[in-house]
Design a protein around this motif. Sequence first.
Motif: not given
Length: 70
Positions: A27-44
């Motif tokens: 789980e990634a929380y960037i400022a007030s936004e939440a993201y769920v990343l699973n195996q193989g997922d990426a974000m910048c």
Amino acid sequence: MPGEEHLSEGHSPNTQEYVLVQQGTLEAYIASEAYVLNQGDAMCFDCTRTHKFCNPGTDPVSFLDIIYYQ
């Protein structure tokens, strides 16, 4: 580790962060936004903002985290 989390108040100006999940769910929380990343997922994202990474599960999570300072 399961249940672990890491908080960053943000990095220096013009900085980007790249995250690639190798195993598990992150789980990634960037400022007030939440993201769920699973195996193989990426974000910048713009990592000058406060951000937090969490392992919400009971299994280990493994991810690469690259911070690019311009």
